[in-house]
Design a protein around this motif. Structure first.
Motif, PDB file in Angstrom:
ATOM      1  N   GLY A   1      -7.877  -1.553  13.700  1.00 22.42           N
ATOM      2  CA  GLY A   1      -6.578  -1.081  14.157  1.00 22.42           C
ATOM      3  C   GLY A   1      -5.575  -2.159  14.515  1.00 22.42           C
ATOM      4  N   ASP A   2      -5.938  -3.420  14.362  1.00 26.86           N
ATOM      5  CA  ASP A   2      -5.020  -4.505  14.726  1.00 26.86           C
ATOM      6  C   ASP A   2      -3.934  -4.737  13.675  1.00 26.86           C
ATOM      7  N   ILE A   3      -4.256  -4.528  12.410  1.00 24.70           N
ATOM      8  CA  ILE A   3      -3.292  -4.761  11.329  1.00 24.70           C
ATOM      9  C   ILE A   3      -2.731  -3.419  10.881  1.00 24.70           C
ATOM     10  N   ARG A   4      -1.444  -3.241  11.095  1.00 24.14           N
ATOM     11  CA  ARG A   4      -0.789  -1.980  10.748  1.00 24.14           C
ATOM     12  C   ARG A   4       0.303  -2.272   9.723  1.00 24.14           C
ATOM     13  N   GLY A   5      -0.005  -2.029   8.466  1.00 24.70           N
ATOM     14  CA  GLY A   5       0.950  -2.295   7.402  1.00 24.70           C
ATOM     15  C   GLY A   5       2.038  -1.239   7.319  1.00 24.70           C
ATOM     16  N   VAL A   6       3.138  -1.616   6.691  1.00 28.30           N
ATOM     17  CA  VAL A   6       4.297  -0.734   6.551  1.00 28.30           C
ATOM     18  C   VAL A   6       3.942   0.507   5.724  1.00 28.30           C
ATOM     19  N   ARG A   7       3.168   0.307   4.658  1.00 26.83           N
ATOM     20  CA  ARG A   7       2.809   1.450   3.812  1.00 26.83           C
ATOM     21  C   ARG A   7       1.910   2.437   4.551  1.00 26.83           C
ATOM     22  N   LEU A   8       1.004   1.928   5.366  1.00 23.82           N
ATOM     23  CA  LEU A   8       0.150   2.817   6.150  1.00 23.82           C
ATOM     24  C   LEU A   8       0.992   3.596   7.150  1.00 23.82           C
ATOM     25  N   GLU A   9       1.901   2.923   7.811  1.00 21.15           N
ATOM     26  CA  GLU A   9       2.775   3.608   8.773  1.00 21.15           C
ATOM     27  C   GLU A   9       3.558   4.727   8.084  1.00 21.15           C
ATOM     28  N   ALA A  10       4.059   4.449   6.883  1.00 20.16           N
ATOM     29  CA  ALA A  10       4.803   5.461   6.141  1.00 20.16           C
ATOM     30  C   ALA A  10       3.900   6.633   5.765  1.00 20.16           C
ATOM     31  N   ALA A  11       2.677   6.339   5.359  1.00 19.88           N
ATOM     32  CA  ALA A  11       1.746   7.405   4.974  1.00 19.88           C
ATOM     33  C   ALA A  11       1.360   8.259   6.180  1.00 19.88           C
ATOM     34  N   LEU A  12       1.097   7.626   7.315  1.00 15.63           N
ATOM     35  CA  LEU A  12       0.748   8.382   8.523  1.00 15.63           C
ATOM     36  C   LEU A  12       1.892   9.305   8.929  1.00 15.63           C
ATOM     37  N   LYS A  13       3.108   8.775   8.891  1.00 13.74           N
ATOM     38  CA  LYS A  13       4.284   9.588   9.228  1.00 13.74           C
ATOM     39  C   LYS A  13       4.433  10.740   8.232  1.00 13.74           C
TER      40      LYS A  13
ATOM     41  N   GLY B   1      -3.332  14.102  -0.938  1.00 15.17           N
ATOM     42  CA  GLY B   1      -4.137  13.062  -1.566  1.00 15.17           C
ATOM     43  C   GLY B   1      -3.599  12.534  -2.870  1.00 15.17           C
ATOM     44  N   ASP B   2      -2.791  13.314  -3.561  1.00 12.32           N
ATOM     45  CA  ASP B   2      -2.217  12.827  -4.813  1.00 12.32           C
ATOM     46  C   ASP B   2      -0.774  12.370  -4.616  1.00 12.32           C
ATOM     47  N   ASP B   3      -0.363  12.302  -3.383  1.00 13.56           N
ATOM     48  CA  ASP B   3       0.982  11.882  -3.036  1.00 13.56           C
ATOM     49  C   ASP B   3       1.096  10.364  -3.182  1.00 13.56           C
ATOM     50  N   LYS B   4       2.151   9.906  -3.817  1.00 11.81           N
ATOM     51  CA  LYS B   4       2.345   8.484  -4.073  1.00 11.81           C
ATOM     52  C   LYS B   4       2.403   7.665  -2.783  1.00 11.81           C
ATOM     53  N   VAL B   5       3.042   8.180  -1.756  1.00 15.42           N
ATOM     54  CA  VAL B   5       3.159   7.457  -0.484  1.00 15.42           C
ATOM     55  C   VAL B   5       1.775   7.210   0.111  1.00 15.42           C
ATOM     56  N   VAL B   6       0.923   8.221   0.038  1.00 13.80           N
ATOM     57  CA  VAL B   6      -0.420   8.113   0.608  1.00 13.80           C
ATOM     58  C   VAL B   6      -1.281   7.178  -0.237  1.00 13.80           C
ATOM     59  N   LEU B   7      -1.236   7.324  -1.542  1.00 14.23           N
ATOM     60  CA  LEU B   7      -2.062   6.486  -2.417  1.00 14.23           C
ATOM     61  C   LEU B   7      -1.684   5.011  -2.330  1.00 14.23           C
ATOM     62  N   GLU B   8      -0.396   4.733  -2.186  1.00 12.80           N
ATOM     63  CA  GLU B   8       0.042   3.342  -2.085  1.00 12.80           C
ATOM     64  C   GLU B   8      -0.338   2.703  -0.753  1.00 12.80           C
ATOM     65  N   ALA B   9      -0.764   3.511   0.205  1.00 14.09           N
ATOM     66  CA  ALA B   9      -1.137   2.997   1.522  1.00 14.09           C
ATOM     67  C   ALA B   9      -2.595   2.560   1.598  1.00 14.09           C
ATOM     68  N   ARG B  10      -3.355   2.737   0.525  1.00 12.02           N
ATOM     69  CA  ARG B  10      -4.789   2.407   0.574  1.00 12.02           C
ATOM     70  C   ARG B  10      -5.076   0.949   0.965  1.00 12.02           C
ATOM     71  N   PRO B  11      -4.386  -0.038   0.404  1.00 14.78           N
ATOM     72  CA  PRO B  11      -4.665  -1.420   0.839  1.00 14.78           C
ATOM     73  C   PRO B  11      -4.367  -1.637   2.329  1.00 14.78           C
ATOM     74  N   ASP B  12      -3.269  -1.048   2.809  1.00  8.07           N
ATOM     75  CA  ASP B  12      -2.942  -1.165   4.234  1.00  8.07           C
ATOM     76  C   ASP B  12      -3.964  -0.426   5.088  1.00  8.07           C
ATOM     77  N   ALA B  13      -4.447   0.710   4.601  1.00  7.52           N
ATOM     78  CA  ALA B  13      -5.473   1.462   5.327  1.00  7.52           C
ATOM     79  C   ALA B  13      -6.760   0.644   5.417  1.00  7.52           C
ATOM     80  N   ALA B  14      -7.094  -0.055   4.351  1.00  4.03           N
ATOM     81  CA  ALA B  14      -8.292  -0.895   4.354  1.00  4.03           C
ATOM     82  C   ALA B  14      -8.163  -2.019   5.385  1.00  4.03           C
ATOM     83  N   SER B  15      -6.995  -2.642   5.451  1.00  3.71           N
ATOM     84  CA  SER B  15      -6.768  -3.700   6.440  1.00  3.71           C
ATOM     85  C   SER B  15      -6.822  -3.144   7.858  1.00  3.71           C
ATOM     86  N   PHE B  16      -6.264  -1.971   8.040  1.00  5.98           N
ATOM     87  CA  PHE B  16      -6.245  -1.324   9.358  1.00  5.98           C
ATOM     88  C   PHE B  16      -7.667  -1.029   9.831  1.00  5.98           C
TER      89      PHE B  16
END
Length: 104
Positions: free
Chosen positions: A69-81, A49-64
């Motif tokens: 599930g139609d909008i999959r941003g690059v930052r969210l994909e990186a955080a999921l991985k 939760g305090d990881d920069k990759v995960v925190l930066e994915a919040r806007p993409d997670a909100a869109s997703f």
């Protein structure tokens, strides 16, 4: 007041009452579902939760989540991985993880 107008007014009153109770039930159901998802994935995301990759994915997670599930941003994909690499025992869907990321 004409009887027809009285009947129409009564029907409108019943319809709005039904709509209100339906809305409350729907929001209660969504809230409970989200609470269960967050509760079930809190342990997972607390370790990243305090990881920069995960925190930066919040806007993409909100869109997703908002697009169901139609909008999959690059930052969210990186955080999921990243989450799945760091915590291979996690058996959560992409939607569950995105909702957990939003709850951070």
């Amino acid at each position: 007041m004409k009887p027809v107008s009285l009947v129409a007014l009564c029907l409108l009153g019943f319809a709005s009452g039904s709509f209100a109770s339906s809305f409350v039930a729907t929001t209660d159901t969504i809230g409970a579902s989200l609470a269960n998802t967050v509760e079930g994935t809190t342990n997972v995301t607390s370790s990243v939760g305090d990881d920069k990759v995960v925190l930066e994915a919040r806007p993409d997670a909100a869109s997703f989540v908002a697009s169901e599930g139609d909008i999959r941003g690059v930052r969210l994909e990186a955080a999921l991985k990243h989450i799945r690499t760091e915590l291979p025992q996690v058996q959560a869907s992409d939607m569950q993880l995105a909702e957990a990321i939003l709850a951070l």
